[in-house]
Design a protein around this motif. Structure first.
Motif, PDB file in Angstrom:
ATOM      1  N   PRO A  18       0.825  -1.221   0.000  1.00 53.82           N
ATOM      2  CA  PRO A  18       0.000   0.000   0.000  1.00 53.82           C
ATOM      3  C   PRO A  18       0.854   1.264   0.000  1.00 53.82           C
ATOM      4  O   PRO A  18       1.907   1.323   0.633  1.00 53.82           O
ATOM      5  CB  PRO A  18      -0.818  -0.126   1.279  1.00 53.82           C
ATOM      6  N   ILE A  19       0.386   2.266  -0.730  1.00 56.83           N
ATOM      7  CA  ILE A  19       1.048   3.564  -0.783  1.00 56.83           C
ATOM      8  C   ILE A  19       0.171   4.568  -0.038  1.00 56.83           C
ATOM      9  O   ILE A  19      -1.018   4.716  -0.340  1.00 56.83           O
ATOM     10  CB  ILE A  19       1.277   4.003  -2.239  1.00 56.83           C
ATOM     11  N   VAL A  66      -0.479   9.384   7.269  1.00 59.16           N
ATOM     12  CA  VAL A  66      -0.948   8.024   7.580  1.00 59.16           C
ATOM     13  C   VAL A  66       0.219   7.162   8.019  1.00 59.16           C
ATOM     14  O   VAL A  66       0.118   6.387   8.982  1.00 59.16           O
ATOM     15  CB  VAL A  66      -1.658   7.411   6.362  1.00 59.16           C
ATOM     16  N   CYS A  67       1.350   7.298   7.338  1.00 59.38           N
ATOM     17  CA  CYS A  67       2.530   6.511   7.702  1.00 59.38           C
ATOM     18  C   CYS A  67       2.964   6.816   9.141  1.00 59.38           C
ATOM     19  O   CYS A  67       3.242   5.896   9.923  1.00 59.38           O
ATOM     20  CB  CYS A  67       3.669   6.805   6.728  1.00 59.38           C
ATOM     21  N   ASP A 125       7.534  11.323  -4.430  1.00 61.37           N
ATOM     22  CA  ASP A 125       6.446  12.313  -4.352  1.00 61.37           C
ATOM     23  C   ASP A 125       6.044  12.656  -2.919  1.00 61.37           C
ATOM     24  O   ASP A 125       5.059  13.364  -2.696  1.00 61.37           O
ATOM     25  CB  ASP A 125       5.223  11.825  -5.136  1.00 61.37           C
ATOM     26  N   GLY A 126       6.792  12.144  -1.926  1.00 62.01           N
ATOM     27  CA  GLY A 126       6.505  12.466  -0.532  1.00 62.01           C
ATOM     28  C   GLY A 126       5.635  11.442   0.174  1.00 62.01           C
ATOM     29  O   GLY A 126       5.483  11.505   1.394  1.00 62.01           O
ATOM     30  N   ARG A 127       5.069  10.521  -0.585  1.00 68.75           N
ATOM     31  CA  ARG A 127       4.275   9.457   0.028  1.00 68.75           C
ATOM     32  C   ARG A 127       5.196   8.310   0.463  1.00 68.75           C
ATOM     33  O   ARG A 127       6.412   8.340   0.237  1.00 68.75           O
ATOM     34  CB  ARG A 127       3.209   8.951  -0.954  1.00 68.75           C
TER      35      ARG A 127
END
Length: 344
Positions: free
Chosen positions: A249-250, A255-256, A273-275
Protein backbone atom coordinates in the motif's frame (compact mmCIF):
# COMPACT_ATOMS: atom_id res chain seq x y z
CA UNK A 1 1.25 -19.72 -53.88
CA UNK A 2 2.11 -20.35 -50.21
CA UNK A 3 -0.01 -22.90 -48.42
CA UNK A 4 -2.39 -21.15 -46.02
CA UNK A 5 -1.89 -21.93 -42.34
CA UNK A 6 -4.46 -24.32 -40.89
CA UNK A 7 -7.18 -22.74 -38.78
CA UNK A 8 -6.71 -23.11 -35.00
CA UNK A 9 -8.80 -25.72 -33.24
CA UNK A 10 -11.40 -24.94 -30.60
CA UNK A 11 -10.80 -27.23 -27.61
CA UNK A 12 -13.67 -28.08 -25.26
CA UNK A 13 -13.79 -28.49 -21.46
CA UNK A 14 -10.06 -27.85 -21.00
CA UNK A 15 -8.65 -28.45 -17.51
CA UNK A 16 -7.02 -25.16 -16.48
CA UNK A 17 -5.03 -26.48 -13.52
CA UNK A 18 -1.84 -26.74 -15.64
CA UNK A 19 -2.45 -23.20 -16.91
CA UNK A 20 -2.64 -21.30 -13.62
CA UNK A 21 0.33 -21.20 -11.25
CA UNK A 22 -1.95 -21.62 -8.21
CA UNK A 23 -3.01 -25.01 -9.59
CA UNK A 24 -6.66 -24.20 -8.89
CA UNK A 25 -9.37 -26.43 -10.39
CA UNK A 26 -11.41 -24.88 -13.19
CA UNK A 27 -12.28 -25.59 -16.81
CA UNK A 28 -12.44 -23.55 -19.97
CA UNK A 29 -15.63 -24.44 -21.80
CA UNK A 30 -13.95 -23.39 -25.05
CA UNK A 31 -10.26 -22.62 -25.62
CA UNK A 32 -8.22 -21.69 -28.67
CA UNK A 33 -4.43 -21.44 -28.76
CA UNK A 34 -3.08 -18.26 -30.34
CA UNK A 35 0.33 -18.92 -31.86
CA UNK A 36 0.34 -16.17 -34.47
CA UNK A 37 -1.38 -13.02 -35.70
CA UNK A 38 -3.22 -15.19 -38.21
CA UNK A 39 -4.74 -17.33 -35.45
CA UNK A 40 -6.10 -14.24 -33.75
CA UNK A 41 -7.45 -12.80 -37.01
CA UNK A 42 -9.24 -16.13 -37.59
CA UNK A 43 -10.99 -15.80 -34.23
CA UNK A 44 -11.95 -12.15 -34.74
CA UNK A 45 -13.31 -12.79 -38.25
CA UNK A 46 -15.15 -16.02 -37.37
CA UNK A 47 -18.94 -15.64 -37.75
CA UNK A 48 -19.57 -17.15 -34.29
CA UNK A 49 -16.40 -16.78 -32.22
CA UNK A 50 -15.75 -13.23 -33.38
CA UNK A 51 -18.83 -12.02 -31.48
CA UNK A 52 -18.34 -14.27 -28.44
CA UNK A 53 -17.10 -12.88 -25.13
CA UNK A 54 -13.42 -13.67 -24.58
CA UNK A 55 -10.92 -14.20 -21.78
CA UNK A 56 -7.20 -13.69 -22.44
CA UNK A 57 -4.88 -16.20 -20.76
CA UNK A 58 -1.11 -15.89 -20.70
CA UNK A 59 1.01 -17.84 -18.23
CA UNK A 60 -1.70 -17.82 -15.54
CA UNK A 61 0.78 -16.65 -12.90
CA UNK A 62 -1.40 -13.74 -11.76
CA UNK A 63 -4.76 -15.46 -11.66
CA UNK A 64 -7.14 -16.85 -9.05
CA UNK A 65 -9.83 -19.06 -10.59
CA UNK A 66 -12.95 -19.52 -8.48
CA UNK A 67 -15.15 -20.96 -11.25
CA UNK A 68 -15.17 -22.39 -14.77
CA UNK A 69 -14.61 -19.92 -17.60
CA UNK A 70 -17.61 -19.56 -19.89
CA UNK A 71 -16.10 -17.03 -22.36
CA UNK A 72 -13.89 -18.24 -25.21
CA UNK A 73 -10.40 -18.49 -23.69
CA UNK A 74 -7.61 -17.14 -25.89
CA UNK A 75 -4.46 -18.97 -24.74
CA UNK A 76 -1.69 -16.67 -25.98
CA UNK A 77 1.35 -18.69 -27.13
CA UNK A 78 2.96 -16.37 -29.70
CA UNK A 79 6.71 -17.28 -29.91
CA UNK A 80 9.80 -15.47 -31.16
CA UNK A 81 12.82 -13.46 -30.01
CA UNK A 82 14.77 -10.79 -31.88
CA UNK A 83 17.43 -8.20 -31.11
CA UNK A 84 18.14 -4.94 -32.93
CA UNK A 85 21.15 -2.63 -32.78
CA UNK A 86 19.73 0.86 -32.10
CA UNK A 87 22.96 2.84 -31.78
CA UNK A 88 23.43 3.61 -28.09
CA UNK A 89 20.86 0.97 -27.16
CA UNK A 90 19.75 -2.55 -27.88
CA UNK A 91 16.10 -3.13 -28.69
CA UNK A 92 14.96 -6.65 -27.85
CA UNK A 93 11.62 -8.14 -28.90
CA UNK A 94 9.74 -11.24 -27.79
CA UNK A 95 6.47 -12.88 -28.68
CA UNK A 96 3.82 -12.60 -25.99
CA UNK A 97 3.89 -16.35 -25.34
CA UNK A 98 7.59 -16.50 -24.47
CA UNK A 99 8.36 -17.33 -20.84
CA UNK A 100 9.56 -14.18 -19.11
CA UNK A 101 12.56 -15.59 -17.21
CA UNK A 102 13.82 -17.49 -20.25
CA UNK A 103 13.59 -14.29 -22.25
CA UNK A 104 15.58 -12.37 -19.58
CA UNK A 105 18.31 -15.01 -19.63
CA UNK A 106 18.36 -14.89 -23.43
CA UNK A 107 18.91 -11.11 -23.42
CA UNK A 108 21.92 -11.60 -21.15
CA UNK A 109 23.27 -14.28 -23.48
CA UNK A 110 22.97 -11.78 -26.35
CA UNK A 111 25.02 -9.21 -24.41
CA UNK A 112 22.00 -6.95 -23.86
CA UNK A 113 21.61 -6.50 -20.07
CA UNK A 114 19.05 -4.35 -18.31
CA UNK A 115 16.32 -6.81 -17.33
CA UNK A 116 18.41 -8.85 -14.86
CA UNK A 117 16.67 -7.42 -11.75
CA UNK A 118 13.44 -8.95 -13.10
CA UNK A 119 14.92 -12.47 -13.28
CA UNK A 120 12.85 -15.47 -12.18
CA UNK A 121 9.51 -13.65 -12.23
CA UNK A 122 6.97 -16.23 -13.44
CA UNK A 123 4.64 -15.70 -16.37
CA UNK A 124 4.93 -14.68 -20.00
CA UNK A 125 6.37 -11.69 -21.83
CA UNK A 126 2.88 -10.63 -22.91
CA UNK A 127 1.69 -10.46 -19.30
CA UNK A 128 4.68 -8.41 -18.11
CA UNK A 129 3.42 -4.99 -19.30
CA UNK A 130 -0.16 -5.77 -18.25
CA UNK A 131 0.97 -6.01 -14.64
CA UNK A 132 3.94 -3.67 -15.06
CA UNK A 133 5.94 -6.29 -13.19
CA UNK A 134 8.75 -5.05 -10.99
CA UNK A 135 11.37 -6.22 -8.53
CA UNK A 136 14.53 -4.95 -6.84
CA UNK A 137 14.31 -1.37 -8.09
CA UNK A 138 13.26 -2.01 -11.70
CA UNK A 139 9.83 -2.07 -13.35
CA UNK A 140 8.90 -3.08 -16.89
CA UNK A 141 8.03 0.56 -17.69
CA UNK A 142 11.67 1.53 -17.02
CA UNK A 143 12.87 -0.58 -19.96
CA UNK A 144 9.75 -0.59 -22.12
CA UNK A 145 9.87 0.57 -25.74
CA UNK A 146 6.55 -0.44 -27.33
CA UNK A 147 4.26 -3.39 -28.03
CA UNK A 148 1.95 -4.68 -30.75
CA UNK A 149 -1.61 -5.43 -29.75
CA UNK A 150 -4.68 -6.55 -31.70
CA UNK A 151 -8.03 -4.88 -31.11
CA UNK A 152 -10.63 -7.62 -30.68
CA UNK A 153 -13.40 -5.42 -32.08
CA UNK A 154 -11.77 -4.10 -35.24
CA UNK A 155 -9.12 -6.75 -35.81
CA UNK A 156 -6.50 -4.01 -36.29
CA UNK A 157 -2.96 -4.46 -35.00
CA UNK A 158 -1.66 -1.26 -33.41
CA UNK A 159 1.65 -0.35 -31.79
CA UNK A 160 1.48 1.35 -28.39
CA UNK A 161 4.33 3.26 -26.77
CA UNK A 162 4.98 3.87 -23.09
CA UNK A 163 2.62 6.81 -22.64
CA UNK A 164 -0.29 4.99 -24.28
CA UNK A 165 0.13 2.08 -21.85
CA UNK A 166 -0.50 4.30 -18.78
CA UNK A 167 1.82 2.30 -16.54
CA UNK A 168 1.30 2.52 -12.78
CA UNK A 169 2.22 0.48 -9.75
CA UNK A 170 1.34 -3.07 -10.88
CA UNK A 171 -1.08 -1.47 -13.31
CA UNK A 172 -1.51 -0.50 -16.95
CA UNK A 173 -4.16 0.37 -19.53
CA UNK A 174 -4.55 -3.39 -20.12
CA UNK A 175 -5.96 -3.82 -16.62
CA UNK A 176 -8.27 -0.85 -17.12
CA UNK A 177 -10.28 0.10 -20.23
CA UNK A 178 -8.42 -2.28 -22.58
CA UNK A 179 -9.03 -5.29 -20.31
CA UNK A 180 -10.51 -8.05 -22.46
CA UNK A 181 -10.59 -5.76 -25.50
CA UNK A 182 -7.11 -6.30 -26.92
CA UNK A 183 -4.49 -9.03 -27.10
CA UNK A 184 -0.77 -8.31 -26.81
CA UNK A 185 1.22 -10.05 -29.56
CA UNK A 186 4.80 -8.81 -29.16
CA UNK A 187 6.71 -6.61 -26.71
CA UNK A 188 9.92 -4.59 -27.23
CA UNK A 189 12.35 -3.24 -24.66
CA UNK A 190 15.09 -0.61 -25.04
CA UNK A 191 18.27 -1.52 -23.13
CA UNK A 192 21.15 1.01 -22.98
CA UNK A 193 24.53 -0.37 -24.02
CA UNK A 194 26.09 1.77 -21.28
CA UNK A 195 24.87 -0.62 -18.61
CA UNK A 196 24.95 0.21 -14.91
CA UNK A 197 23.87 -2.26 -12.18
CA UNK A 198 20.78 -1.41 -10.14
CA UNK A 199 21.79 -2.30 -6.58
CA UNK A 200 19.72 0.06 -4.44
CA UNK A 201 17.94 -2.79 -2.64
CA UNK A 202 19.58 -3.94 0.57
CA UNK A 203 19.36 -7.64 -0.34
CA UNK A 204 21.40 -7.04 -3.49
CA UNK A 205 23.93 -4.90 -1.63
CA UNK A 206 24.37 -7.70 0.89
CA UNK A 207 24.82 -10.25 -1.89
CA UNK A 208 27.53 -8.11 -3.47
CA UNK A 209 29.29 -7.66 -0.12
CA UNK A 210 29.16 -11.37 0.65
CA UNK A 211 30.60 -12.15 -2.78
CA UNK A 212 33.28 -9.48 -2.36
CA UNK A 213 32.28 -7.93 -5.69
CA UNK A 214 32.28 -4.17 -6.19
CA UNK A 215 31.57 -4.14 -9.94
CA UNK A 216 29.25 -7.06 -10.68
CA UNK A 217 28.42 -8.35 -14.13
CA UNK A 218 24.79 -8.50 -15.32
CA UNK A 219 24.91 -12.28 -14.97
CA UNK A 220 26.02 -11.98 -11.34
CA UNK A 221 23.15 -9.59 -10.57
CA UNK A 222 20.70 -12.00 -12.22
CA UNK A 223 22.09 -14.92 -10.22
CA UNK A 224 21.81 -12.93 -6.96
CA UNK A 225 18.21 -11.99 -7.75
CA UNK A 226 17.37 -15.63 -8.48
CA UNK A 227 18.97 -16.79 -5.22
CA UNK A 228 17.12 -14.14 -3.19
CA UNK A 229 13.78 -14.99 -4.79
CA UNK A 230 14.27 -18.74 -4.29
CA UNK A 231 15.07 -18.17 -0.60
CA UNK A 232 11.91 -16.11 -0.05
CA UNK A 233 9.33 -17.38 -2.52
CA UNK A 234 7.98 -20.85 -3.27
CA UNK A 235 8.47 -22.42 -6.70
CA UNK A 236 5.00 -22.61 -8.36
CA UNK A 237 6.01 -25.96 -9.85
CA UNK A 238 6.31 -27.33 -6.30
CA UNK A 239 3.81 -25.25 -4.28
CA UNK A 240 0.98 -23.55 -6.16
CA UNK A 241 0.98 -19.78 -5.74
CA UNK A 242 0.61 -16.50 -7.62
CA UNK A 243 3.63 -14.75 -6.14
CA UNK A 244 2.99 -11.63 -4.08
CA UNK A 245 -0.75 -11.67 -3.45
CA UNK A 246 -1.19 -8.09 -2.25
CA UNK A 247 0.19 -4.78 -3.46
CA UNK A 248 2.36 -2.83 -1.07
CA UNK A 249 0.00 0.00 0.00
CA UNK A 250 1.05 3.56 -0.78
CA UNK A 251 -0.02 6.12 1.83
CA UNK A 252 0.48 9.75 2.77
CA UNK A 253 3.17 10.84 5.21
CA UNK A 254 0.48 11.55 7.81
CA UNK A 255 -0.95 8.02 7.58
CA UNK A 256 2.53 6.51 7.70
CA UNK A 257 3.40 8.47 10.86
CA UNK A 258 0.10 7.45 12.43
CA UNK A 259 0.85 3.76 11.90
CA UNK A 260 4.44 4.17 13.14
CA UNK A 261 3.13 5.80 16.30
CA UNK A 262 1.33 2.53 17.10
CA UNK A 263 3.91 0.14 15.59
CA UNK A 264 7.43 1.67 15.49
CA UNK A 265 8.83 -1.34 13.63
CA UNK A 266 6.67 -0.73 10.53
CA UNK A 267 8.66 -1.44 7.36
CA UNK A 268 8.18 1.52 5.02
CA UNK A 269 9.94 3.19 2.10
CA UNK A 270 9.83 6.91 1.14
CA UNK A 271 8.75 7.71 -2.43
CA UNK A 272 9.90 10.68 -4.55
CA UNK A 273 6.45 12.31 -4.35
CA UNK A 274 6.50 12.47 -0.53
CA UNK A 275 4.27 9.46 0.03
CA UNK A 276 5.37 6.15 1.58
CA UNK A 277 5.16 2.55 0.45
CA UNK A 278 4.36 0.14 3.28
CA UNK A 279 5.49 -3.48 3.27
CA UNK A 280 2.28 -5.49 2.94
CA UNK A 281 4.07 -8.66 4.04
CA UNK A 282 5.07 -7.01 7.31
CA UNK A 283 1.47 -5.84 7.95
CA UNK A 284 0.14 -9.36 7.34
CA UNK A 285 2.83 -10.97 9.49
CA UNK A 286 2.15 -8.49 12.30
CA UNK A 287 -1.46 -9.67 12.31
CA UNK A 288 -0.27 -13.25 12.90
CA UNK A 289 -1.19 -14.77 9.54
CA UNK A 290 2.11 -16.37 8.56
CA UNK A 291 1.62 -20.15 8.28
CA UNK A 292 -2.17 -19.99 8.82
CA UNK A 293 -4.62 -21.80 6.51
CA UNK A 294 -8.22 -21.77 5.34
CA UNK A 295 -9.00 -25.17 3.89
CA UNK A 296 -6.33 -25.98 1.32
CA UNK A 297 -5.18 -22.36 1.03
CA UNK A 298 -2.51 -20.98 3.31
CA UNK A 299 -0.05 -18.16 4.01
CA UNK A 300 3.52 -19.14 3.13
CA UNK A 301 5.72 -19.76 6.18
CA UNK A 302 8.70 -17.82 4.77
CA UNK A 303 6.85 -14.82 3.32
CA UNK A 304 3.47 -13.63 4.55
CA UNK A 305 2.83 -11.77 1.29
CA UNK A 306 2.45 -15.08 -0.57
CA UNK A 307 -0.66 -17.25 -0.43
CA UNK A 308 -0.17 -20.89 -1.40
CA UNK A 309 -2.07 -23.99 -2.41
CA UNK A 310 -1.33 -26.57 0.28
CA UNK A 311 -2.97 -29.26 -1.83
CA UNK A 312 -6.35 -29.45 -3.56
CA UNK A 313 -7.19 -25.87 -2.63
CA UNK A 314 -10.14 -24.29 -4.40
CA UNK A 315 -10.33 -20.73 -5.59
CA UNK A 316 -13.06 -19.94 -3.07
CA UNK A 317 -10.76 -20.91 -0.22
CA UNK A 318 -8.01 -18.63 -1.53
CA UNK A 319 -10.50 -15.79 -1.80
CA UNK A 320 -11.87 -16.42 1.72
CA UNK A 321 -8.34 -16.40 3.15
CA UNK A 322 -7.45 -13.20 1.27
CA UNK A 323 -10.59 -11.43 2.51
CA UNK A 324 -9.90 -12.49 6.10
CA UNK A 325 -6.37 -11.08 5.85
CA UNK A 326 -7.69 -7.81 4.40
CA UNK A 327 -10.19 -7.46 7.24
CA UNK A 328 -7.55 -8.21 9.86
CA UNK A 329 -5.03 -5.68 8.50
CA UNK A 330 -7.70 -3.00 8.19
CA UNK A 331 -8.95 -3.61 11.74
CA UNK A 332 -5.45 -3.22 13.21
CA UNK A 333 -3.81 -0.62 10.96
CA UNK A 334 -6.66 1.06 9.06
CA UNK A 335 -4.90 0.07 5.83
CA UNK A 336 -6.77 -1.55 2.93
CA UNK A 337 -4.77 -4.19 1.08
CA UNK A 338 -5.42 -4.57 -2.64
CA UNK A 339 -4.88 -7.98 -4.30
CA UNK A 340 -2.42 -8.19 -7.20
CA UNK A 341 -3.93 -11.23 -9.00
CA UNK A 342 -7.03 -11.12 -11.14
CA UNK A 343 -9.84 -12.98 -9.37
CA UNK A 344 -12.35 -14.74 -11.63
Amino acid sequence: MPTPSPAPQIECDVDLRPYNSFGLPAKARRLVRIGSDADLHWVVNHPDWGRASKFILGGGSNLVLTKDLQPLVLKVEVPGRRIFDAGADWVVEAGAGERWHEFVRWTLEQGAPGLENLSLIPGTVGAAPVQNIGAYGVEVKDRFECLDTLDLMSGRVVTLGREACHFGYRDSVFKQHLAGRSVILRVRFRLPKAWQPELEYLDLQRAAEQAGVKEPTPEQVSNWVCAIRRAKLPDPAVIGNAGSFFKNPIVSEAVCREVIARDPHLVHYPLPDGRFKLAAGWLIDACGWKGKSVGGAGVYEKQALVLVNRGEARGGEVLTLAQAIQASVFARFGIRLEPEPVVI
